[in-house]
Design an enzyme around this catalytic site. Structure first.
Site, PDB file in Angstrom:
ATOM      1  N   CYS A   1       0.830  -1.196   0.000  1.00  0.00           N
ATOM      2  CA  CYS A   1       0.000   0.000   0.000  1.00  0.00           C
ATOM      3  C   CYS A   1       0.868   1.249   0.000  1.00  0.00           C
ATOM      4  O   CYS A   1       2.069   1.199  -0.179  1.00  0.00           O
ATOM      5  CB  CYS A   1      -0.912   0.007   1.227  1.00  0.00           C
ATOM      6  SG  CYS A   1      -1.834  -1.527   1.468  1.00  0.00           S
TER       7      CYS A   1
ATOM      8  N   SER B   1      11.148 -10.798  -7.679  1.00  0.00           N
ATOM      9  CA  SER B   1      12.370 -10.181  -8.204  1.00  0.00           C
ATOM     10  C   SER B   1      13.599 -10.870  -7.616  1.00  0.00           C
ATOM     11  O   SER B   1      13.573 -11.345  -6.491  1.00  0.00           O
ATOM     12  CB  SER B   1      12.377  -8.686  -7.848  1.00  0.00           C
ATOM     13  OG  SER B   1      13.670  -8.126  -7.998  1.00  0.00           O
ATOM     14  N   GLY B   2      14.690 -10.880  -8.382  1.00  0.00           N
ATOM     15  CA  GLY B   2      15.920 -11.524  -7.932  1.00  0.00           C
ATOM     16  C   GLY B   2      16.856 -10.612  -7.166  1.00  0.00           C
ATOM     17  O   GLY B   2      18.009 -10.995  -6.903  1.00  0.00           O
TER      18      GLY B   2
END
Length: 625
Positions: A2, A371-372
């Site tokens: 948020c 994500s990496g």
């Protein structure tokens, strides 16, 4: 996931609901699924909701405790919330929703700030205690979620983004000139400063308390967690480390699959995102994956290898994902710059516009993406950087060498010329001291090459990774997209900090000999020996992804800007930086900057990072100053 904001009048004046709504609306992109404001007297809290877990109205914020004493606004995901909920229920707490937000609220009520150490996830938190008249602000261990604050006069404000604060009527905007010098030295800001003088960023791993009962309320900050890379006192066998890494990595990915909406993964073609996709796909069949590639028709040199779509497509085939791609051209950087600068607010590490487009692509199909980020910083993915400062006389010698390397944009020798218009305002800023202060809470007793490697890992996690995380948050949330980073699971990070250096960097002994016996010589041999990062991760990930991916050299996610800036985008660069009264020339010297830009345009030197930073700060000035 948020956006949060809040406003407190320290003189007791009532908060205007209209002003609070205006601040909340400024970050509406972070939460398209709902909004809420809570105002009582001189305190107001605002929230924009991106519904991920429990999509019902029960997850609405601001959220009040059952006693109505506490009010929470919270941004993030705590992945171990179900275990914490079980403990809280055993203590008698009753829950009205299935959200992690309510678990965070009750955990803070039950355990106070000690709850922060038990949260495994990403968060920015604001908790108002009506009885004690205190505001608690907190940020996760690694800084995945940002939290800004400001005080001008008797007005204290905070927000997930700076634009929530600057949306206040009458907020005075002025450039923080020392922060600008810091940025143009490191292409990053290591301190808590921002480019706005009265806006600060709460450091990662900190909580802060504002006590309105004090005669002169001031935010009191406390660090509750920090990285601590060190060699283990008792070592297990190499195989035991590999087995434990495999277990913890799979556990981390599976923990972060919890969601009530559709989830996907970035798939860059590299090992980190590929490994996450491989493990996630075992539990989440036919997951969606996303890749951004680059048009290389005008690229040259090493930039000819920057497009990784072929490797990403290969892994998508291997893991049976539903795969989506987009191809970026030089003009895409030019057209996105105004939007990018507005969402990014202030520039940080690297060229970030490819991340903007990647998030835009993913947001068309999913609300959560994996994500990496973090794999390189935890497991030694940039060995050629650490090796530059692995043999030293003492700690100060180490600082001198590593500081010299991290002057990414403008070296000390040119700073005075470039900053001539404002030199009197920044002449007392010593960026070496800023660099050294990154270690102010860390040991200076360094005896072995491994000690120096671990210090470099600490430095990069605190600065470079933090910058990447701030960028990742801003550019994913620009599209109402939640980005998750499984490598920054608490258990996995704890393991990585105790993993012996010899399992991350196989060639340490060889490089030490090169540094000792051949200083300044045989550069090709040096670089041949310094491409050995993330060895243990490579070994373990071969169980999940093809071996030719794990054996490939490290490659960052970057466009061929060096070629584009002196080729297809040369007119754009000239127009923005050379042929007009650009906003940057109110604080940078036009002659000095023009000389550096022209060195790149005629092919004398590669200043792609500097040109990108000049373009970005120039656009930032138009948007925010």
């Amino acid at each position: 996931m948020c956006g949060i904001t809040g406003l407190i009048h320290l003189d007791g004046a009532p908060v205007s609901p209209v002003v609070l709504r205006h601040m909340t609306d400024a970050i509406a992109h972070r939460g398209p699924d709902g909004e809420g404001q809570w105002v009582e007297g001189n305190v107001g809290l605002g929230h924009r909701r991106l519904a991920i877990i429990d999509l019902s109205p029960a997850g609405h914020q601001p959220m009040l405790s059952s006693s109505h004493r506490y009010v929470l606004v919270y941004n993030g995901e705590v992945y171990n919330y179900q275990e914490l909920r079980g403990e809280l229920e055993a203590e008698g707490y009753v829950f009205r929703s299935r959200t992690d937000s309510e678990v965070v609220l009750n955990a803070l009520v039950a355990w106070g700030v000690n709850a922060l150490k038990r949260f495994n996830g990403m968060f920015a938190i604001a908790l108002w205690d009506k009885r004690e008249q205190t505001l608690l602000l907190a940020r996760d261990r690694y800084g995945i979620k940002p939290l800004y604050y400001s005080q001008q006069g008797n007005t204290f404000a905070f927000g997930s983004e700076q634009k929530a604060i600057t949306a206040m009527p009458g907020f005075r905007r002025s450039l923080d000139k020392p922060a600008l010098l810091e940025y143009f030295t490191f292409q990053n800001i290591f301190t808590d400063r921002t480019l706005l003088e009265d806006v600060k960023l709460l450091p990662a791993g900190y909580h802060a308390l504002l006590d309105l009962k004090q005669k002169t309320p001031a935010l009191q900050q406390t660090q509750y967690w920090d990285y601590d890379f060190r060699e283990p006192s008792e070592r297990a066998s190499d195989e035991e480390y590999r087995e434990e890494l495999d277990r913890l990595f799979r556990q981390a990915v599976n923990r972060q699959l919890v969601t009530d909406v559709e989830l996907g993964s970035y798939l860059s073609g590299g090992m980190d995102s590929g490994s996450i996709t491989a493990v996630a796909a075992q539990s989440y069949p036919y997951m969606k994956t996303f890749t951004c590639g680059f048009d290389l028709n005008s690229a040259s040199g090493i930039e000819l290898a920057y497009d990784e779509r072929t490797k990403a497509e290969y892994m998508s085939y291997h893991f049976k994902t539903e795969h989506y791609e987009m191809v970026l051209k030089a003009g895409d950087m030019e057209r996105v710059l105004p939007k990018l600068a507005w969402h990014l607010e202030e520039p940080r590490v690297g060229q970030s516009y490819p991340n903007y487009y990647a998030a835009q692509l993913a947001s068309r199909f999913v609300k959560v993406v994996m994500s990496g980020a973090g794999g390189d910083e935890l497991f030694g993915g940039y060995p050629w950087r650490y090796y530059r400062a692995v043999v030293n006389d003492d700690f100060e010698h180490y600082i001198d060498k590593y500081y010299l390397f991290w002057q990414r944009l403008i070296p000390n020798s040119q700073i005075r010329q470039v900053f001539a218009p404002i030199w009197n305002d920044v002449k007392d800023v010593w960026t070496r001291d800023i660099f050294r202060d990154v270690f102010k809470h860390h040991s200076e007793q360094l005896y072995t090459p491994e000690d120096y490697i671990n210090h470099s890992l600490y430095f990069e996690a605190k600065t470079f990774l933090h910058g990447l995380l701030v960028v990742e948050d801003k550019l994913s949330m620009a599209h109402g997209l939640e980005s998750r980073v499984p490598f920054l699971d608490n258990d996995l990070v704890d393991f990585a900090m105790r993993c012996p250096v010899h399992l991350k960097l196989n060639n340490l002994a060889d490089v030490v000999r090169i540094n000792e016996n051949e200083p300044g010589k045989k550069t090709s041999k040096y670089f041949e020996k310094t491409r050995d990062g993330k060895q243990i991760l490579r070994d373990v990930m071969e169980r999940h992804i093809p071996g030719d991916i794990t054996k490939a050299e490290k490659q960052g996610f970057s466009a061929p800007d060096a070629s584009w800036f002196k080729g297809e985008s040369i007119d754009f660069v000239r127009r923005r930086l050379l042929e007009r009264d650009a906003p940057i020339y109110s604080f940078l010297d036009r002659t000095s900057v023009s000389k550096l830009v022209n060195e790149h345009l005629v092919g004398e030197k590669n200043h792609r990072l500097l040109i990108w930073s000049l373009l970005n700060v120039d656009q930032y000035s138009e948007e925010f100053l």
